[in-house]
Design a protein around this motif. Structure first.
Motif, PDB file in Angstrom:
ATOM      1  N   LYS A 267      -0.360  48.370  44.591  1.00 45.90           N
ATOM      2  CA  LYS A 267       0.655  47.544  43.970  1.00 45.90           C
ATOM      3  C   LYS A 267       0.309  47.135  42.673  1.00 45.90           C
ATOM      4  O   LYS A 267      -0.366  46.433  42.285  1.00 45.90           O
TER       5      LYS A 267
ATOM      6  N   TYR B 153       2.146  50.351  50.968  1.00 50.70           N
ATOM      7  CA  TYR B 153       2.929  49.191  50.304  1.00 50.70           C
ATOM      8  C   TYR B 153       4.130  49.553  49.960  1.00 50.70           C
ATOM      9  O   TYR B 153       4.565  50.818  49.567  1.00 50.70           O
ATOM     10  N   ASN B 154       5.301  49.090  50.586  1.00 55.25           N
ATOM     11  CA  ASN B 154       6.471  49.505  50.414  1.00 55.25           C
ATOM     12  C   ASN B 154       7.130  48.665  49.261  1.00 55.25           C
ATOM     13  O   ASN B 154       7.567  47.230  49.539  1.00 55.25           O
ATOM     14  N   LYS B 155       7.599  48.885  47.998  1.00 57.38           N
ATOM     15  CA  LYS B 155       8.143  48.021  47.019  1.00 57.38           C
ATOM     16  C   LYS B 155       9.423  47.743  47.372  1.00 57.38           C
ATOM     17  O   LYS B 155      10.177  46.914  46.689  1.00 57.38           O
ATOM     18  N   LYS B 156      10.476  48.624  48.244  1.00 60.11           N
ATOM     19  CA  LYS B 156      11.615  48.015  48.637  1.00 60.11           C
ATOM     20  C   LYS B 156      11.800  46.776  48.997  1.00 60.11           C
ATOM     21  O   LYS B 156      12.893  45.993  49.011  1.00 60.11           O
TER      22      LYS B 156
ATOM     23  N   ASP C  77       8.692  44.557  49.345  1.00 64.48           N
ATOM     24  CA  ASP C  77       7.591  44.175  48.865  1.00 64.48           C
ATOM     25  C   ASP C  77       6.749  43.769  49.783  1.00 64.48           C
ATOM     26  O   ASP C  77       6.179  42.266  50.077  1.00 64.48           O
TER      27      ASP C  77
ATOM     28  N   LYS D 118       2.849  40.022  53.170  1.00 66.74           N
ATOM     29  CA  LYS D 118       3.318  39.982  51.697  1.00 66.74           C
ATOM     30  C   LYS D 118       2.005  40.098  50.754  1.00 66.74           C
ATOM     31  O   LYS D 118       2.207  40.310  49.633  1.00 66.74           O
TER      32      LYS D 118
END
Length: 216
Positions: free
Chosen positions: A83, A142-145, A147, A168
């Protein structure tokens, strides 16, 4: 030949009974103590590896060098996610508690352990499992969609099976696991362009019928 004579002291019946009772109590206490020692195996519950091996002393690093593997010790099946400028790494922990060591780095070379993913008994049930019934091959993403960080793994104990947890902030604790309704081992997360999670896993293929009849 000279005869050796042995003299035996005769004890009253009451004294003999007392001696036998003491012997039995001593034997019972000794057996309980032996059982207690056996129950406490293994004899150690924790050890620390500091990486002060002779090979590192004999081969000091130059400014532009680093050692491989990047983590010295028992850290199999590494999985890394990113991230921004922060990298996070997890490993298999088998039947150890807490489970799934969690590391952080900013350069993929220098790593610092910041905790464990599974650090509560509601997340990890290995108190009665053997060494081959713990946690294997975790995968972190990590999924940025949304967070959010996700970790998926197979837990061979406590009726857990394949599970996924999320957070998170990896350094501030992870959720209780969600049991996934599929069999197989070593699952991995596949992040699509939406916030929806997809995973793949290794499992026994379905039975396939082969036509063995000849054609002519």
């Amino acid at each position: 030949m000279k005869n050796n004579k042995f003299k035996f002291a005769l004890l009253p019946k009451r004294s003999l009974f007392v001696v036998l009772a003491i012997a039995l109590l001593t034997s019972s206490a000794s057996a309980q103590e032996t059982k207690k020692v056996s129950k406490d195996i293994p004899v150690f519950t924790q050890f620390t590896y500091q990486g002060n091996d002779q090979i590192y002393k004999e081969n000091p690093l130059q400014p532009d060098e680093f050692y491989t593997p990047i983590l010295q010790g028992c850290y199999p099946d590494p999985s890394i996610t990113r991230k921004g400028n922060d990298y996070y790494l997890v490993n298999s922990s088998f039947a150890m508690f807490p489970g799934v060591p969690l590391f952080h780095s900013n350069d993929l070379v220098n790593w610092k352990q910041i905790g464990h993913v599974l650090d509560r008994t509601t997340q990890l049930k290995v108190e009665t499992s053997g060494i081959s019934a713990g946690v294997y091959a975790p995968d972190i993403k990590y999924n940025k969609k949304d967070d959010t960080f996700y970790m998926i793994t197979t837990q061979f104990s406590g009726g857990m099976g394949n599970i996924v947890v999320k957070t998170k902030d990896p350094a501030k604790g992870w959720s209780d696991p969600v049991k996934l309704q599929f069999s197989g081992i070593d699952p991995s997360l596949f992040l699509r362009i939406t916030a929806k999670l997809t995973w793949c896993t290794t499992m026994r293929p379905p039975k396939v019928r082969h036509n063995t009849k000849g054609t002519g």
